[in-house]
Design an enzyme around this catalytic site. Structure first.
Site, short mmCIF file in Angstrom:
data_model
loop_
_atom_site.label_atom_id
_atom_site.label_comp_id
_atom_site.label_asym_id
_atom_site.label_seq_id
_atom_site.Cartn_x
_atom_site.Cartn_y
_atom_site.Cartn_z
N GLY A 15 28.39 11.76 -52.23
CA GLY A 15 29.53 12.47 -51.65
C GLY A 15 29.05 13.50 -50.66
CD GLN A 30 25.75 20.04 -51.37
OE1 GLN A 30 24.52 20.14 -51.35
NE2 GLN A 30 26.51 20.72 -50.54
CG HIS A 43 27.95 24.66 -59.74
ND1 HIS A 43 27.75 26.02 -59.84
CD2 HIS A 43 29.21 24.44 -60.18
CE1 HIS A 43 28.85 26.59 -60.32
NE2 HIS A 43 29.75 25.65 -60.53
CG ASP A 69 30.18 28.95 -57.78
OD1 ASP A 69 30.01 28.78 -56.56
OD2 ASP A 69 30.94 28.25 -58.46
P1 NDP Z 1 31.68 14.94 -54.18
O1 NDP Z 1 32.93 14.84 -54.95
O2 NDP Z 1 31.75 15.08 -52.70
O3 NDP Z 1 30.77 13.68 -54.48
C1 NDP Z 1 30.64 13.11 -55.75
C2 NDP Z 1 30.07 11.69 -55.63
O4 NDP Z 1 29.83 11.19 -56.94
C3 NDP Z 1 30.99 10.69 -54.92
O5 NDP Z 1 30.21 9.92 -54.05
C4 NDP Z 1 31.53 9.87 -56.09
O6 NDP Z 1 31.79 8.51 -55.78
C5 NDP Z 1 30.33 9.88 -57.01
N1 NDP Z 1 30.69 9.54 -58.40
C6 NDP Z 1 31.77 9.96 -59.12
N2 NDP Z 1 31.73 9.42 -60.36
C7 NDP Z 1 30.63 8.67 -60.44
C8 NDP Z 1 30.04 7.85 -61.46
N3 NDP Z 1 30.63 7.72 -62.66
N4 NDP Z 1 28.89 7.20 -61.20
C9 NDP Z 1 28.32 7.31 -59.99
N5 NDP Z 1 28.81 8.06 -58.98
C10 NDP Z 1 29.96 8.72 -59.20
O7 NDP Z 1 30.85 16.16 -54.83
P2 NDP Z 1 30.06 17.34 -54.09
O8 NDP Z 1 28.99 16.75 -53.24
O9 NDP Z 1 31.01 18.31 -53.49
O10 NDP Z 1 29.41 18.09 -55.35
C11 NDP Z 1 28.26 17.61 -56.01
C12 NDP Z 1 27.57 18.79 -56.69
O11 NDP Z 1 27.10 19.70 -55.70
C13 NDP Z 1 28.44 19.58 -57.64
O12 NDP Z 1 27.65 20.00 -58.73
C14 NDP Z 1 28.85 20.78 -56.80
O13 NDP Z 1 29.16 21.92 -57.58
C15 NDP Z 1 27.57 21.00 -56.01
N6 NDP Z 1 27.69 21.74 -54.75
C16 NDP Z 1 28.66 21.39 -53.83
C17 NDP Z 1 28.74 22.04 -52.63
C18 NDP Z 1 29.76 21.65 -51.58
O14 NDP Z 1 29.91 22.39 -50.62
N7 NDP Z 1 30.45 20.53 -51.71
C19 NDP Z 1 27.81 23.16 -52.29
C20 NDP Z 1 26.80 23.38 -53.26
C21 NDP Z 1 26.77 22.71 -54.46
P3 NDP Z 1 32.99 7.94 -54.86
O15 NDP Z 1 33.81 9.10 -54.38
O16 NDP Z 1 32.28 7.20 -53.77
O17 NDP Z 1 33.77 7.04 -55.77
MG MG Z 2 31.92 27.95 -55.70
#
Ligand code: NDP
Ligand code: MG
Length: 331
Positions: free
Chosen positions: A26, A28, A108, A191
């Site tokens: 996703g 990150q 996180h 956070d």
């Molecule tokens: P997203 O929601 O953007 O991405 C999550 C990804 O995980 C998607 O590609 C999704 O798949 C995939 N996924 C969901 N369920 C499953 C599963 N059962 N098996 C395999 N893959 C799965 O998350 P973020 O990138 O926003 O966040 C990720 C981490 O980074 C979190 O811990 C967040 O707190 C941390 N973080 C986020 C920041 C940000 O700005 N976004 C900044 C700093 C840290 P799909 O959607 O393709 O179905």
């Molecule tokens: Mg936050």
């Protein structure tokens, strides 16, 4: 003062020859996987088979597997699923393959601090948390820059956990900008507090209360919308670029005088007492417990609150006014 690490403090050799699994493609995940690969590391991505993330990772030229398959062959496992999805996936697909000496990494600390993910005692556990959304992390890397990040060690089994974390941060490009050492506890608690007090909770409550005050006093909601919501962006951009004094330099003297004399009346002693209570609920786990229970019960309160706010007059007026702004994308 904080300890800050730069390129010279980090050595990629701590991850050379190791396979790194990026779980989730996703916001990150796509940036971590590509930055690490372009830094010469051996990366495998995991996402749900056939999902948009899986297909995109393949398009980006990365090896993609199921979570279990990727964790099995990796020495370092970065969990970048959404925070709510992590606990069940960890239990079922990660834990069985997280064997001695491997490293579990997160961006996180919530799930670790509040025991939703409990790693075995014979692995390293570190955090590398870039202070930006993924697309900026990727763009900065491609330009030869980096975004600042936090690094923290939760469990040092190998004696090299911090070096592994720093090597990871370097491969992301973040040591080019600076990587600040923290703890899981500090990252998680600040956070949560930040999003509750300022970024989300405090800001949305202040917008609504100010808008309601004007509308109840008989002013047109359209005009109130511009004053209480729309123009916030101009101010936040100035704060982001140069802090309080740059913002104040850019506004009129009348605005600045109102800011200095009325601001402290909005955020008075009572509000400060409430902020302390909100922080205490974060620190003693009350908030996390409430949140976890609510999500387990299928979010009854959350859904009701969300619905109520979506019906607030400011949302209806805002949608109409934003349709008059051709430079905005429809949300
Ligand atoms: P997203 O929601 O953007 O991405 C999550 C990804 O995980 C998607 O590609 C999704 O798949 C995939 N996924 C969901 N369920 C499953 C599963 N059962 N098996 C395999 N893959 C799965 O998350 P973020 O990138 O926003 O966040 C990720 C981490 O980074 C979190 O811990 C967040 O707190 C941390 N973080 C986020 C920041 C940000 O700005 N976004 C900044 C700093 C840290 P799909 O959607 O393709 O179905
Ligand atoms: Mg936050």
């Amino acid at each position: 003062m904080a300890v800050i690490y730069y390129d010279k403090d980090a050595d990629l050799s701590h991850l050379k020859g190791e396979k790194i699994a990026i779980l989730g493609y996703g916001s990150q995940g796509h940036a971590h996987a590509q930055n690490l690969r372009d830094s010469g590391l051996d990366v495998v991505v995991a996402d749900l088979p056939g999902s948009p993330g899986w297909l995109q990772a393949e398009k980006d030229g990365l090896e993609v597997k199921t979570v279990a398959g990727a964790v099995e062959e990796a020495q370092v496992v970065m969990m970048l699923l959404g925070d709510n999805d992590q606990p069940p996936v960890f239990q079922k697909e990660v834990l069985p393959h997280l064997t001695e000496g491997k490293a579990l990494a997160v961006a996180h600390g919530f799930n670790i601090i509040y025991n939703q993910v409990i790693p075995p005692s014979n692995v390293d556990v570190f955090m590398v948390a870039p202070k930006s959304p993924g697309h900026l992390l990727r763009r900065m890397y491609e330009q030869g820059n980096g975004v600042p990040a936090l690094v923290a060690v939760h469990q040092d089994f190998t004696g090299k956990c911090l070096q592994r974390g720093l090597a990871y941060a370097k491969a992301l490009g973040s040591t080019r900008a600076g990587v600040i050492e923290t703890t899981f506890q500090e990252e998680t608690e600040t956070d949560l507090f930040g999003e509750q007090a300022v970024l989300c909770g405090g800001t949305t409550a202040l917008i609504k209360a100010s808008f309601d005050t004007l509308v109840e006093a008989g002013y047109q909601p359209e005009v109130a919308y511009f004053e209480c919501m729309h123009e916030l962006k101009l101010i936040v951009d100035l704060l982001y670029e140069g802090g309080l004094s740059w913002m104040r330099y850019s506004i009129s003297d009348v605005a600045e005088y109102g800011d200095l004399t009325r601001g402290p009346r909005v955020i008075d002693k009572r509000v400060q007492e409430e902020l302390k209570k909100i922080l205490e609920e974060v620190q003693d786990g009350t908030f996390a417990q409430e949140c976890i229970t609510e999500f387990r019960m299928n979010r009854p309160r959350f859904t009701a609150l969300r619905r109520k706010d979506s019906q607030h007059l400011i949302e209806k007026i805002g949608a109409e006014l934003r349709s008059m702004m051709p430079w905005l994308e429809k949300k």
